[in-house]
Design an enzyme around this catalytic site. Structure first.
Site, mmCIF file in Angstrom:
data_model
loop_
_atom_site.group_PDB
_atom_site.id
_atom_site.type_symbol
_atom_site.label_atom_id
_atom_site.label_comp_id
_atom_site.label_asym_id
_atom_site.label_seq_id
_atom_site.Cartn_x
_atom_site.Cartn_y
_atom_site.Cartn_z
ATOM 1 N N ASN A 1 32.596 -17.526 -37.903
ATOM 2 C CA ASN A 1 31.998 -16.199 -38.115
ATOM 3 C C ASN A 1 32.572 -15.123 -37.183
ATOM 4 O OD1 ASN A 1 28.696 -17.501 -39.017
ATOM 5 N ND2 ASN A 1 30.377 -16.856 -40.333
ATOM 6 N N ASP B 1 22.985 -19.702 -46.729
ATOM 7 C CA ASP B 1 24.083 -18.918 -47.301
ATOM 8 C C ASP B 1 23.556 -17.877 -48.295
ATOM 9 O OD1 ASP B 1 26.677 -18.159 -47.650
ATOM 10 O OD2 ASP B 1 27.280 -19.892 -48.846
HETATM 11 C C1 FPP Z 1 25.604 -16.758 -44.436
HETATM 12 O O1 FPP Z 1 25.436 -15.750 -45.410
HETATM 13 C C2 FPP Z 1 24.756 -16.473 -43.294
HETATM 14 C C3 FPP Z 1 25.196 -16.236 -42.028
HETATM 15 C C4 FPP Z 1 26.615 -16.201 -41.668
HETATM 16 C C5 FPP Z 1 24.251 -15.933 -40.944
HETATM 17 C C6 FPP Z 1 22.946 -16.675 -41.012
HETATM 18 C C7 FPP Z 1 22.013 -16.036 -40.124
HETATM 19 C C8 FPP Z 1 20.697 -15.867 -40.389
HETATM 20 C C9 FPP Z 1 19.989 -16.319 -41.602
HETATM 21 C C10 FPP Z 1 19.868 -15.208 -39.405
HETATM 22 C C11 FPP Z 1 19.230 -16.226 -38.519
HETATM 23 C C12 FPP Z 1 19.342 -15.688 -37.214
HETATM 24 C C13 FPP Z 1 18.878 -16.218 -36.098
HETATM 25 C C14 FPP Z 1 18.993 -15.408 -34.906
HETATM 26 C C15 FPP Z 1 18.261 -17.550 -35.994
HETATM 27 P P1 FPP Z 1 26.669 -14.796 -45.694
HETATM 28 O O2 FPP Z 1 26.648 -13.686 -44.698
HETATM 29 O O3 FPP Z 1 27.916 -15.608 -45.707
HETATM 30 O O4 FPP Z 1 26.321 -14.215 -47.080
HETATM 31 P P2 FPP Z 1 27.296 -14.114 -48.334
HETATM 32 O O5 FPP Z 1 27.727 -15.523 -48.643
HETATM 33 O O6 FPP Z 1 26.410 -13.536 -49.386
HETATM 34 O O7 FPP Z 1 28.411 -13.215 -47.934
#
Ligand code: FPP
Length: 230
Positions: A63, A15
């Protein structure tokens, strides 16, 4: 650290990617790309240190409600990730599996996932379980449907029967579940398999997580006494 205190399965809720990017003055989506690199570094380090299974929450069923641009970006990241890192994981002897539903996922992404699974299926140095289009409740629904389709009688349904019908049932229960970015919830991640997981919430955003943080997490796990309700 003695062998027995290393968790067999570490789950990662990655996250804070977009917050990290904003804090760096980057476009929010750039955080996901850095997050992917972090997953590669941290997971390879984990396997080198005796962890056998690492699961990572890459795309949840919730998502889909993000913007079309972000959804496409995350889907594209799978394709980019396979192109960029498949050889590295294969050479390290790591098996990669994708846990989740195929519903709504485009053909190229499904093909890339299948190619990855096929190429790495005989590797034995560790398993990286990428949870993609994954939801904890959806996984249990999938298991129940499978059990019913197999004609299992109600009196034959046990916790082990359900565990055996989850996505990739060879992935064992989660021992240590890490969530970055300060949020303290599990969001359905590995819902059935994390019933006795030790929970560790780290304040850092995922892209800032490094090998030292992972070592600290392993040390914290080793220091906890797991009683399993006893
Ligand atoms: C949460 O952070 C993260 C995600 C929804 C996506 C996680 C994906 C990756 C780390 C890439 C890995 C990819 C592969 C192909 C294995 P957020 O977007 O909710 O961040 P925030 O809480 O700061 O808004």
């Amino acid at each position: 650290m003695s062998e027995t205190t290393v968790p067999i399965h570490v789950g990662l809720i990655m996250d804070g990617n977009r917050r990290w990017a904003k804090e760096q003055g980057l476009l929010a989506l750039a955080g996901h790309e850095k997050g992917m690199q972090t997953l590669v570094d941290v997971s390879l380090h984990g396997f080198e240190n005796g962890v056998q299974y690492i699961s990572a929450y890459a795309f949840s069923t919730e998502n889909w409600s993000r913007t079309q641009e972000e959804v496409s970006y995350l889907m594209g990241l799978i394709l980019k990730g396979v192109e960029r890192y498949l050889d590295i994981f294969h050479e390290a002897g790591i098996k990669i599996v994708f846990l989740g539903s195929r519903e709504g996922v485009s053909e190229p992404v499904i093909k890339a996932a299948e190619k990855t699974e096929e190429r790495t299926k005989n590797n034995t140095n560790g398993t990286l379980a990428i949870c993609f289009n994954y939801g904890g409740k959806e996984e249990i629904v999938h298991a129940v449907k499978q059990i019913m389709e197999q004609g299992v009688k109600p009196e034959e349904v046990t916790a082990d029967v359900i565990a055996g019908a989850l996505y990739y049932p060879e992935v064992p229960p989660v021992d240590l579940l890490i969530r970055t970015s300060g949020e303290q919830r599990t969001s359905g991640f590995m819902l059935y398999r994390s019933d006795y997981a030790e929970l560790l919430f780290i304040r850092k955003h995922w892209p800032d997580m490094n090998k030292e943080d992972f070592n600290n997490a392993l040390a914290e796990y080793a220091a906890r006494k797991r009683r399993f309700g006893k």
